[in-house]
Design an enzyme around this catalytic site. Structure first.
Site, short mmCIF file in Angstrom:
data_model
loop_
_atom_site.label_atom_id
_atom_site.label_comp_id
_atom_site.label_asym_id
_atom_site.label_seq_id
_atom_site.Cartn_x
_atom_site.Cartn_y
_atom_site.Cartn_z
N LYS A 66 0.80 -1.21 0.00
CA LYS A 66 0.00 0.00 0.00
C LYS A 66 0.85 1.28 0.00
O LYS A 66 0.66 2.16 -0.84
CB LYS A 66 -0.87 -0.04 1.27
CG LYS A 66 -1.78 1.11 1.45
CD LYS A 66 -2.43 0.98 2.81
CE LYS A 66 -1.38 0.95 3.91
NZ LYS A 66 -1.63 1.85 5.02
N THR A 67 1.75 1.35 0.95
CA THR A 67 2.57 2.56 1.05
C THR A 67 3.42 2.74 -0.20
O THR A 67 3.63 3.84 -0.68
CB THR A 67 3.48 2.48 2.29
OG1 THR A 67 2.68 2.11 3.40
CG2 THR A 67 4.12 3.81 2.57
N ASP A 254 -4.54 8.04 2.72
CA ASP A 254 -4.09 6.75 3.25
C ASP A 254 -5.13 6.24 4.24
O ASP A 254 -5.83 7.02 4.87
CB ASP A 254 -2.74 6.98 3.97
CG ASP A 254 -2.06 5.69 4.32
OD1 ASP A 254 -2.45 4.64 3.77
OD2 ASP A 254 -1.13 5.72 5.15
N GLU A 255 -5.25 4.95 4.39
CA GLU A 255 -6.16 4.36 5.38
C GLU A 255 -7.57 4.94 5.29
O GLU A 255 -8.16 5.35 6.29
CB GLU A 255 -5.62 4.60 6.81
CG GLU A 255 -4.20 4.15 7.03
CD GLU A 255 -4.06 2.68 7.31
OE1 GLU A 255 -5.03 1.92 7.02
OE2 GLU A 255 -3.01 2.28 7.79
N GLN A 337 -9.30 -3.88 7.51
CA GLN A 337 -8.45 -3.36 8.58
C GLN A 337 -9.07 -2.14 9.25
O GLN A 337 -8.37 -1.34 9.86
CB GLN A 337 -7.07 -3.01 8.03
CG GLN A 337 -6.30 -4.24 7.61
CD GLN A 337 -4.87 -3.91 7.25
OE1 GLN A 337 -4.08 -3.47 8.08
NE2 GLN A 337 -4.52 -4.14 6.00
N ARG A 683 0.12 -9.27 10.71
CA ARG A 683 1.37 -8.59 11.04
C ARG A 683 2.55 -9.53 10.92
O ARG A 683 3.70 -9.12 10.88
CB ARG A 683 1.36 -8.06 12.49
CG ARG A 683 0.36 -6.96 12.82
CD ARG A 683 0.36 -5.85 11.83
NE ARG A 683 -0.67 -6.08 10.82
CZ ARG A 683 -0.74 -5.42 9.67
NH1 ARG A 683 0.17 -4.53 9.38
NH2 ARG A 683 -1.68 -5.67 8.78
#
Length: 871
Positions: A66-67, A254-255, A337, A683
């Site tokens: 994503k980043t 983002d998010e 998420q 994670r």
DNA sequence: GCCCTAGCGCTTTTT
DNA sequence: GCGCTAGGGC
């Protein structure tokens, strides 16, 4: 030296769209990076980077890059000469994420990214915009940002003024309510009257209004205002809005799944094409929209649209403005998420993206580059039990690796011991402690691990916890500086007027308050006036005079002294440093250290004003990530991180999923907890280890717990049940843990759990999207909530199918669900019952589905009712 | 005004 | 089990 566009000034001058930024980052990017930055991307990632025009939603599952997509996209925009750095608005939620992006961008472009002035958190950018136009919000540009603590103290004063018992109506609760309203974009006049009435015998709304008034007087804003006031300014001053719209040629978020309604509105206003002034002040909860939405909707309840009596209302949760042309906005997120629903995040924002931004391109990133096959399968299978999802299937080309382990322990101490041993083993294998994390649901779980690690001498670090600037000594020091900077800051003045002790107690402060109120002047000025009278006893009068004189002196010094020096002078002369030096308590040394750190950190800022503006928004605790240590944190703060080895303790009913979330949010809460589990598992790169204990200490007393339902929802094929060192948790033969978990075998890896099947059915029905169009306008009126709830709860199979979900239930359903399906126990007091493990007993207390039972042999225990039967 | 203590209530997550 | 607060004693 490269000159970037002046960041803080908005010019209405229009920069031609395709004008390359001569000599700027863009040029460098083009020259130095070339198309190379695209080469490592997979096709989906590449599409997400290259689709520059129009709205784009990138559904990026955990570990799918994503980043990388976000940063590469920025690099691409720059290198294509589509915008200059200062024309890209890029928002994140956390400072950490913003820093990370800056860092990675810097790497990609080959130097630091000072030229990206609009890359930051929602709050810092919102605050920055508000400072530019502060006068339009009745503030001065040097306004103070209040944190929760200040907020609560202020509200306490208001409650006192209204003669409201703050035992019965805690200020903290009101703060929560106001926060919630602000999250939903509601100004005081727009809060539905029913909701405003729930606090303080109908005074909630009034209190909100007077709170806002007080903020203006104090020249202060709270977190919510940083966005809410922007929204109001944008609406009331279309010309200002247009300036920003013109400036921001590209918006990246983002998010996105974590955005709340206010953030959504803010983004939406900014993302409209500037050429359409008619949309600058968008129609709100428009009648037309409501009508058409009701037509589109799939339940008659949607027609119930509350029409509040306020002029120019903002939409409450759910109301959507008519869809104006949008420009280049790219939101990246993962509905699986979304774990911040409790603080106002609206999963619906992401679920409804293509409705809100017509013509949106939705790109799914499903290839996971992080975890092994077993871990990914376990996480996917768990999350498949959720119903309201967009549906993604994570896949990996990695090997299966080790299975996810599930280990039971007798109690939480044994759990901590077991994990400690396991960590030492990993360490012996030569692995880094930095690659080990323990992710807990609630922070109180951490203690046991800390104790254990201290005993073992195992280095660890706690991530999260109180922020640096939330510590008392930091807040005190800041209060001094705030009073210097802004004499109207009564909250700051009150905080330190008697710290260190100067004999200025409650009585004095109270009289200052009276004085200030009568003359409508700040406390500080009241103090100045009062020392000239003989209203105070000589002793108090003397100290107060000294305080006033000191501040006058410091303010004068401010002109000629560097701000760091000034801070040091203030701390010394006020006696604050001395106060801690004399303090004999264990943490005094640490506090002094923190104060030094504070002064040091001021160097990064140009002056006192600049420092104070940023301190509450961007200052976070020192990470100390250099040394090799195990990381200990909550599941929430683990989002965005990854580790080779992840321990997940405490998978027990009540703790995880949290009973409180279940009670308050019902089904939506359960799904959010499940997402939390999904976040936890994903994670892990190589090993995920789940633990649960049979006994745990809660509120000081030991109680028996049962394994989390989420354990049942894991796919047996990818999970290995390991023996606890103590070996007792599964209860040998009779333990309920065993029987519950054994049931799982029936589901097995054939993915045939009811939840899985439901999820499949949902996906097939509408591909998770499209179906029904989701034309909801649910505005948050109570009646509507009730109607929505009853219609959905009665339609068993349809409930939660994606297309029938709407905003209402997500927020308020919880309460209703809790009440109606509310786990009322079928047992009554003094019933004779039998429990597999504890034998016969008698019910002594009933709390929902939790029974307290006095067992004949085992003594008094708390047990969930499904584990006992009538004797 | 300050300090100490007992008692109470609350315990998730945080920009 | 803990932290906060109110209330009493100095």
């Amino acid at each position: 030296m490269i000159r970037m566009t002046e960041p803080s000034k908005i010019t209405s001058q229009n920069v031609p769209d395709h004008q390359p930024a001569a000599g700027g980052i863009a040029a460098r990017a083009r020259a130095s990076v070339g198309p190379k930055y695209l080469s490592g991307l997979n096709p989906e990632q590449r599409e997400a980077v290259e689709t520059l025009d129009g709205p784009v939603l990138v559904l990026a599952g955990a570990g799918t890059g994503k980043t990388r997509v976000l940063t590469t996209r920025i690099a691409h925009i720059l290198s294509q000469g589509r915008a200059r750095p200062a024309e890209i608005l890029s928002v994140t939620f956390t400072n950490k994420a913003a820093r990370e992006m800056k860092h990675r961008l810097g790497q990609m472009l080959g130097h630091a990214v000072e030229g990206m002035p609009w890359l930051g958190t929602f709050h810092s950018i919102g605050g920055r915009i508000l400072r530019t136009h502060a006068e339009l919000a009745q503030l001065k540009s040097n306004f103070t940002v209040l944190d929760t603590d200040d907020q609560v103290r202020l509200l306490k004063q208001l409650l006192q003024a209204e003669n409201i018992d703050d035992k019965r109506w805690p200020a903290r609760m009101l703060a929560g309510l106001i926060d919630g309203w602000k999250n939903r974009g509601l100004m005081p006049s727009q809060v539905p009257s029913g909701e405003a009435a729930v606090f303080g015998n109908g005074k909630g709304g009034k209190l909100y209004a007077s709170y806002q008034e007080r903020l203006k007087i104090l020249n202060a804003a709270d977190f919510g205002d940083l966005l809410l006031e922007d929204i109001r300014i944008f609406r009331e001053h279309p010309d200002i809005l247009r300036q920003y719209q013109q400036r921001f040629k590209f918006i990246l978020v983002d998010e996105y799944q974590d955005t709340n309604v206010a953030q959504y509105l803010w983004l939406r206003l900014l993302s409209q094409a500037p050429s359409s002034p008619s949309f600058a002040s968008p129609r709100l909860r428009g009648e037309a929209d409501a009508q058409s939405a009701a037509g589109e909707g799939d339940s008659p309840s949607t027609a119930l649209v509350e029409t509040p009596p306020h002029p120019n209302p903002l939409p409450a949760s759910g109301a959507r403005e008519q869809t104006p042309p949008t420009k280049n906005i790219c939101c990246v997120g993962d509905d699986d998420q979304s774990i911040y629903g409790w603080r106002g995040a609206e999963v619906d924002n992401i679920l409804r993206f293509d409705h809100d931004f017509p013509g949106a391109k939705v790109i799914r990133l499903e290839r996971n580059y992080r975890s092994t096959g077993h871990i990914l399968a376990a996480a996917s299978h768990l999350i498949a039990h959720n119903e309201g999802r967009l549906g993604k299937t994570l896949r990996t080309e990695d090997q299966d690796g080790e299975k996810v382990t599930v280990t039971g322990s007798w109690d939480s101490e044994e759990e901590a011991r077991g994990i400690g041993e396991e960590i030492e083993q990993i360490q012996r294998k030569g692995e880094k402690l930095n690659e080990i994390a323990i992710l807990v649901r609630a922070s109180y779980q951490m203690r046991e691990f800390e104790d254990r690690f201290v005993t073992l001498g195992l280095p660890y670090r706690v991530i999260g916890g109180p922020r640096f600037y939330e510590r008392a000594e930091i807040r005190d020091a800041l209060a001094y500086l705030r009073v210097i900077n802004s004499p109207a800051d009564d909250l700051a003045f009150e905080r330190i007027v008697n710290v260190p002790k100067r004999g200025l107690g409650d009585a004095t402060v109270q009289m200052l308050h009276d004085h200030a109120r009568k003359r409508r002047i700040p406390l500080f000025e009241a103090a100045r006036a009062v020392v000239e009278t003989d209203e105070l006893k000589p002793k108090a009068r003397g100290s107060l005079r000294e305080v006033v004189a000191q501040f006058d002196r410091w303010r004068a010094q401010r002109e000629v002294t560097a701000h760091t020096d000034l801070a040091q002078i203030v701390l010394d002369e006020s006696g604050y440093t001395e106060m801690w030096q004399k303090d004999r308590s264990a943490d005094a040394a640490g506090r002094l250290e923190n104060l030094k750190e504070l002064v040091r950190s001021m160097e990064e800022f140009e002056n006192l004003q600049g420092f104070l503006e940023h301190i509450s928004l961007v200052m976070d605790r020192d990470s100390g990530a250099d040394e090799d240590a195990v990381s200990l944190m909550t599941l929430h703060s683990a989002k965005g991180l990854e580790f080779d080895n992840v321990f997940l303790p405490g998978w027990e009913e009540g703790l995880f999923p949290s009973q409180r979330t279940l009670d308050e949010q019902g089904r939506a809460g359960l799904e959010e907890e499940r997402r939390l589990g999904h976040v936890g598992l994903t994670r892990a790169r190589r090993r995920a280890m789940i633990y649960f204990a049979t006994n745990r200490r809660i509120h000081g007393t030991w109680s028996t717990t049962i394994p989390s339902r989420f354990l049942d929802e894991l796919p047996a094929a990818n999970v290995e049940i390991t023996e606890s060192k103590g070996g007792s948790a599964w209860g040998g033969t009779g333990g309920y843990g065993a029987s519950r978990f054994d049931d799982m075998e029936a589901f097995g890896s054939t993915y045939s759990t009811p939840g899985w099947q439901r999820a499949q059915a949902n996906r097939n029905r509408g591909g998770g999207r499209n179906g029904g169009g989701g034309g909801s306008v649910g505005s948050g009126g109570f009646e509507e909530q009730a109607a929505t709830f009853s219609s959905s709860s009665s339609s068993g199979p349809d409930f939660g199918s994606f297309s029938s979900r709407r905003r209402g239930p997500l927020t308020i359903e919880g309460e209703l669900v809790a009440k109606s399906t509310g786990t009322t126990s079928e047992f009554s007091l003094s019933d004779r019952v039998f429990h597999q493990k504890f034998g016969y007993g008698r019910v002594t207390k009933i709390d929902g589905n939790k029974l307290t039972i006095a067992f004949d042999k085992a003594g008094e225990k708390k047990v969930v009712d499904s584990f006992v039967q009538r004797a």
